[in-house]
Every structure is written in C-alpha cells, then in structure tokens.
Design a protein around this motif. Structure first.
Motif, PDB file in Angstrom:
ATOM      1  N   CYS A   1       0.835  -1.216   0.000  1.00  0.00           N
ATOM      2  CA  CYS A   1       0.000   0.000   0.000  1.00  0.00           C
ATOM      3  C   CYS A   1       0.862   1.256   0.000  1.00  0.00           C
ATOM      4  CB  CYS A   1      -0.932   0.000   1.214  1.00  0.00           C
ATOM      5  SG  CYS A   1      -1.919  -1.487   1.405  1.00  0.00           S
ATOM      6  N   ARG A   2       1.812   1.292  -0.883  1.00  0.00           N
ATOM      7  CA  ARG A   2       2.775   2.394  -0.922  1.00  0.00           C
ATOM      8  C   ARG A   2       2.126   3.741  -1.219  1.00  0.00           C
ATOM      9  NH1 ARG A   2       8.082   1.772  -1.102  1.00  0.00           N
ATOM     10  NH2 ARG A   2       9.351   3.616  -1.542  1.00  0.00           N
ATOM     11  N   ASP A   3       1.027   3.716  -1.957  1.00  0.00           N
ATOM     12  CA  ASP A   3       0.398   4.976  -2.371  1.00  0.00           C
ATOM     13  C   ASP A   3      -0.631   5.494  -1.370  1.00  0.00           C
ATOM     14  OD1 ASP A   3      -1.390   2.936  -2.790  1.00  0.00           O
ATOM     15  OD2 ASP A   3      -2.103   3.678  -4.726  1.00  0.00           O
ATOM     16  N   ALA A   4      -0.791   4.809  -0.244  1.00  0.00           N
ATOM     17  CA  ALA A   4      -1.769   5.234   0.765  1.00  0.00           C
ATOM     18  C   ALA A   4      -1.101   6.138   1.804  1.00  0.00           C
ATOM     19  CB  ALA A   4      -2.378   4.017   1.453  1.00  0.00           C
ATOM     20  N   PRO A   5      -1.596   7.357   1.998  1.00  0.00           N
ATOM     21  CA  PRO A   5      -0.994   8.257   2.994  1.00  0.00           C
ATOM     22  C   PRO A   5      -0.908   7.639   4.383  1.00  0.00           C
ATOM     23  CG  PRO A   5      -2.582   9.445   1.647  1.00  0.00           C
ATOM     24  CD  PRO A   5      -2.722   7.998   1.294  1.00  0.00           C
ATOM     25  N   GLU A   6      -1.946   6.883   4.768  1.00  0.00           N
ATOM     26  CA  GLU A   6      -1.990   6.311   6.114  1.00  0.00           C
ATOM     27  C   GLU A   6      -0.838   5.338   6.359  1.00  0.00           C
ATOM     28  OE1 GLU A   6      -3.848   6.453   9.856  1.00  0.00           O
ATOM     29  OE2 GLU A   6      -4.035   7.668   8.041  1.00  0.00           O
TER      30      GLU A   6
ATOM     31  N   ILE B   1       2.052   7.620   7.397  1.00  0.00           N
ATOM     32  CA  ILE B   1       1.764   8.292   8.669  1.00  0.00           C
ATOM     33  C   ILE B   1       1.937   7.318   9.832  1.00  0.00           C
ATOM     34  CG2 ILE B   1      -0.083   9.330  10.060  1.00  0.00           C
ATOM     35  CD1 ILE B   1      -1.153  10.508   7.365  1.00  0.00           C
ATOM     36  N   GLN B   2       1.345   6.127   9.687  1.00  0.00           N
ATOM     37  CA  GLN B   2       1.420   5.141  10.764  1.00  0.00           C
ATOM     38  C   GLN B   2       2.830   4.584  10.931  1.00  0.00           C
ATOM     39  OE1 GLN B   2      -0.938   4.562  12.953  1.00  0.00           O
ATOM     40  NE2 GLN B   2      -2.300   5.985  11.893  1.00  0.00           N
ATOM     41  N   TYR B   3       3.518   4.380   9.819  1.00  0.00           N
ATOM     42  CA  TYR B   3       4.889   3.871   9.916  1.00  0.00           C
ATOM     43  C   TYR B   3       5.801   4.910  10.568  1.00  0.00           C
ATOM     44  CZ  TYR B   3       9.395   1.817   8.617  1.00  0.00           C
ATOM     45  OH  TYR B   3      10.665   1.289   8.651  1.00  0.00           O
ATOM     46  N   GLY B   4       5.619   6.166  10.186  1.00  0.00           N
ATOM     47  CA  GLY B   4       6.408   7.234  10.796  1.00  0.00           C
ATOM     48  C   GLY B   4       6.191   7.294  12.295  1.00  0.00           C
ATOM     49  N   GLN B   5       4.941   7.195  12.727  1.00  0.00           N
ATOM     50  CA  GLN B   5       4.639   7.246  14.158  1.00  0.00           C
ATOM     51  C   GLN B   5       5.217   6.031  14.886  1.00  0.00           C
ATOM     52  OE1 GLN B   5       0.408   7.873  14.556  1.00  0.00           O
ATOM     53  NE2 GLN B   5       0.516   9.941  13.729  1.00  0.00           N
TER      54      GLN B   5
ATOM     55  N   ALA C   1      14.961   8.261  11.410  1.00  0.00           N
ATOM     56  CA  ALA C   1      14.370   7.312  10.458  1.00  0.00           C
ATOM     57  C   ALA C   1      12.926   7.700  10.163  1.00  0.00           C
ATOM     58  CB  ALA C   1      14.437   5.894  11.021  1.00  0.00           C
ATOM     59  N   ALA C   2      12.208   8.115  11.205  1.00  0.00           N
ATOM     60  CA  ALA C   2      10.812   8.530  11.029  1.00  0.00           C
ATOM     61  C   ALA C   2      10.725   9.748  10.120  1.00  0.00           C
ATOM     62  CB  ALA C   2      10.187   8.836  12.388  1.00  0.00           C
ATOM     63  N   GLN C   3      11.571  10.732  10.390  1.00  0.00           N
ATOM     64  CA  GLN C   3      11.546  11.966   9.605  1.00  0.00           C
ATOM     65  C   GLN C   3      11.911  11.711   8.144  1.00  0.00           C
ATOM     66  OE1 GLN C   3      14.283  14.055  12.100  1.00  0.00           O
ATOM     67  NE2 GLN C   3      12.707  14.768  13.526  1.00  0.00           N
ATOM     68  N   SER C   4      12.791  10.738   7.915  1.00  0.00           N
ATOM     69  CA  SER C   4      13.218  10.441   6.544  1.00  0.00           C
ATOM     70  C   SER C   4      12.111   9.790   5.717  1.00  0.00           C
ATOM     71  CB  SER C   4      14.448   9.526   6.555  1.00  0.00           C
ATOM     72  OG  SER C   4      14.101   8.212   6.970  1.00  0.00           O
ATOM     73  N   GLN C   5      11.089   9.259   6.389  1.00  0.00           N
ATOM     74  CA  GLN C   5       9.992   8.614   5.658  1.00  0.00           C
ATOM     75  C   GLN C   5       9.151   9.623   4.885  1.00  0.00           C
ATOM     76  OE1 GLN C   5      10.008   5.270   5.459  1.00  0.00           O
ATOM     77  NE2 GLN C   5      11.795   5.510   6.803  1.00  0.00           N
TER      78      GLN C   5
ATOM     79  N   ALA D   1      -1.474  17.377   3.805  1.00  0.00           N
ATOM     80  CA  ALA D   1      -1.911  16.614   4.983  1.00  0.00           C
ATOM     81  C   ALA D   1      -0.783  15.729   5.510  1.00  0.00           C
ATOM     82  CB  ALA D   1      -3.129  15.768   4.638  1.00  0.00           C
ATOM     83  N   LEU D   2      -0.009  15.150   4.609  1.00  0.00           N
ATOM     84  CA  LEU D   2       1.122  14.309   5.013  1.00  0.00           C
ATOM     85  C   LEU D   2       2.150  15.112   5.799  1.00  0.00           C
ATOM     86  CD1 LEU D   2       2.107  11.939   2.054  1.00  0.00           C
ATOM     87  CD2 LEU D   2       1.831  11.283   4.437  1.00  0.00           C
ATOM     88  N   ILE D   3       2.518  16.252   5.242  1.00  0.00           N
ATOM     89  CA  ILE D   3       3.528  17.090   5.903  1.00  0.00           C
ATOM     90  C   ILE D   3       3.032  17.544   7.268  1.00  0.00           C
ATOM     91  CG2 ILE D   3       4.829  19.252   5.749  1.00  0.00           C
ATOM     92  CD1 ILE D   3       4.734  18.869   2.650  1.00  0.00           C
ATOM     93  N   GLN D   4       1.750  17.922   7.342  1.00  0.00           N
ATOM     94  CA  GLN D   4       1.182  18.333   8.628  1.00  0.00           C
ATOM     95  C   GLN D   4       1.241  17.200   9.645  1.00  0.00           C
ATOM     96  OE1 GLN D   4      -2.231  21.548   8.509  1.00  0.00           O
ATOM     97  NE2 GLN D   4      -2.735  19.924   7.097  1.00  0.00           N
ATOM     98  N   ASN D   5       0.924  15.993   9.206  1.00  0.00           N
ATOM     99  CA  ASN D   5       0.953  14.848  10.115  1.00  0.00           C
ATOM    100  C   ASN D   5       2.358  14.584  10.641  1.00  0.00           C
ATOM    101  OD1 ASN D   5      -1.477  12.989  10.712  1.00  0.00           O
ATOM    102  ND2 ASN D   5      -1.880  13.713   8.633  1.00  0.00           N
ATOM    103  N   PHE D   6       3.339  14.647   9.754  1.00  0.00           N
ATOM    104  CA  PHE D   6       4.713  14.423  10.195  1.00  0.00           C
ATOM    105  C   PHE D   6       5.185  15.549  11.111  1.00  0.00           C
ATOM    106  CE2 PHE D   6       4.813  11.010   7.203  1.00  0.00           C
ATOM    107  CZ  PHE D   6       5.876  10.195   7.585  1.00  0.00           C
TER     108      PHE D   6
END
Length: 275
Positions: free
Chosen positions: A131-136, A139-143, A153-157, A172-177
C-alpha cells in the motif's frame, strides 16, 4: 449496543447459551467474538477457530464492519495462541477479503503491543510494498518509528511518502509528520515543516491553525512564539469570518496563558481588524 445488553443480561455460561445467542443475532460480531473468547478460556483454541470460521460464513456479506471485527479477533487469536503456520493462511485470507491496509496495520499494532518490534517492522515493510500509495501507510509507519525512538528514520519517511503518494495528499502528510515531531519532542524539525507549508500557502488558515495548536500546547512557555504566529497569520488578507475565528482562538489562549494586557491587546486588534 443491543447485543452487548443481551450478553450482559443473558450472561451466557455454556455452549448452548451462546448457540441461542448466535441464532438470535447472527450478524452481531460482538456475540461471535465473545463466543470465541469463551472457548479460549477453556483452552479450546480449535473450537475458537471453528467459531470464527462459522461467523464469517453466517454474517451477511453486506455487514463488512461486523465481518472485519471477527477477522480481527481471529488474527488476534493466531497472534496469541497460534504459530507462523496457522497465522499465514488467516492473514492471507484477511488481506483478500478486506483492505490490506486495515489488516496489516492491525497486525503491526498487535506486534508492537507485544513488544515484538522485529515482527512489527516486518509487517510495516509488507504494508509499504502493498500500500505504498496510501498516505496512512506512511503516517502510521512514521509514528511507529517515533515510538521506537528512531526520530531520524521517522523523519526520513516523509520524503519517501511524498514520492509515493498523490500530490493532493501532500499538505496533509507534511502536517501529520510535523505534528509527530512536536508530539515526540522534535519541535524544531516540526517548525521547519510548518514553515515550509505556510511559505507555500500563506493564506491557508487550516495549516496555520494546526501550527498554532502545536505551539499552543507548550502553554505559557511559548506565549511569545504563539503571539508572533497570530500576528503573522493576521497580516494576510483573510475573510472576515476566518479573521474572527482566529481572534477568538487567540483570545482563548491569552485568557488561559497570557495576562490582562495581552487579552486587552487582542480585543483591540480584533476591533480594528473588522472596522
């Protein structure tokens, strides 16, 4: 809720009790999951598996949420009492029947709760491939990485996410990170991300509001920083409605963390803004 009340009122104590309940509420995942748990209490793992299988055959295909609840319970069963060999076909079936994103996130969360970081990482690797194209996914992997103390490593995602996800989701992705940076103690990096966004979208009050919320969580310690942000956003030509909403929010913050002088200054600025 009705099924929960029935379970509470009936207080099923036997297989016969549960059989009556599943006949009267065949689409109720709560009843089936409790039935599975009943078997597990007596170490009847095969019976619990059989009950899960029955539930998925009985529950209407239109009741996807109910079916998914049972599938989650079955995955939980295998993760707790099964082996790699018994988990694999259940996981494969779950991914064929339901959204792989939901399934793999559930499995990853279970592994993390069990402190099996290696298995959780493997599951996230699988999720990214699937599911590479899914924002979630990102977001979840970064968290997850933040929770493991792997901030860099999280920030590099984020860079990988921006290359993989449709541009419509980039803000939305940038805001979540950026929010995650704040939550896990990396405020300066979060500020950098928010500043990059508002430099591109200076009139997007939704972005400003998220930025303001993160800064405001620092309470009185960030009073001057928050004030500067409000001054900056309100120098933009905004609609009266958006301006009023920002002043209202600022006033609430000043009332909580500022002083009488600050409160009065916001009120005066608000009056001048709408004139």
């Amino acid at each position: 809720r009705k099924e929960a009340e029935r379970l509470s009122a009936a207080a099923p104590q036997s297989i016969d009790d549960y059989e009556r309940l599943v006949v009267s509420s065949p689409n109720a995942s709560l009843v089936w999951v409790h039935y599975m748990a009943f078997h597990l209490k007596t170490s009847q793992v095969p019976m619990a598996r059989t009950t899960a299988e029955r539930a998925l055959k009985v529950i209407s295909v239109r009741e996807e949420a109910e079916r998914f609840n049972v599938m989650q319970a079955w995955l939980n069963l295998e993760l707790a009492f099964g082996t790699e060999a018994t988990l694999a076909p259940v996981l494969s079936r779950a991914m064929q029947s339901f959204e792989p994103l939901k399934v793999l996130l559930h499995v990853a969360n279970v592994y993390e709760k069990k402190s099996d970081t290696e298995k959780a990482q493997q599951t996230y690797d699988q999720l990214i491939k699937k599911c590479r194209d899914a924002p979630e996914t990102w977001i979840q992997y970064g968290q997850f990485l933040f929770r493991q103390g792997q901030a860099k490593a999280a920030q590099s995602q984020l860079e990988k996410a921006l290359k993989s996800v449709d541009p419509v989701h980039h803000v939305a992705l940038i805001q979540n990170f950026a929010r995650s940076d704040y939550v896990y103690g990396h405020r300066e990096h979060g500020i950098t991300l928010f500043e990059s966004l508002i430099s591109q979208y200076p009139k997007r009050t939704d972005i400003w509001n998220v930025y303001l919320d993160q800064e405001a969580r620092g309470g009185a310690e960030r009073l001057e920083s928050v004030r500067r942000l409000y001054h900056r956003v309100l120098t933009n030509k905004l609609s009266t409605k958006k301006g009023k909403a920002l002043f209202k929010k600022w006033l609430q913050y000043e009332n909580q963390y500022g002083d009488a002088k600050g409160v009065d200054a916001v009120r005066q600025a608000a009056l001048a803004y709408v004139e």
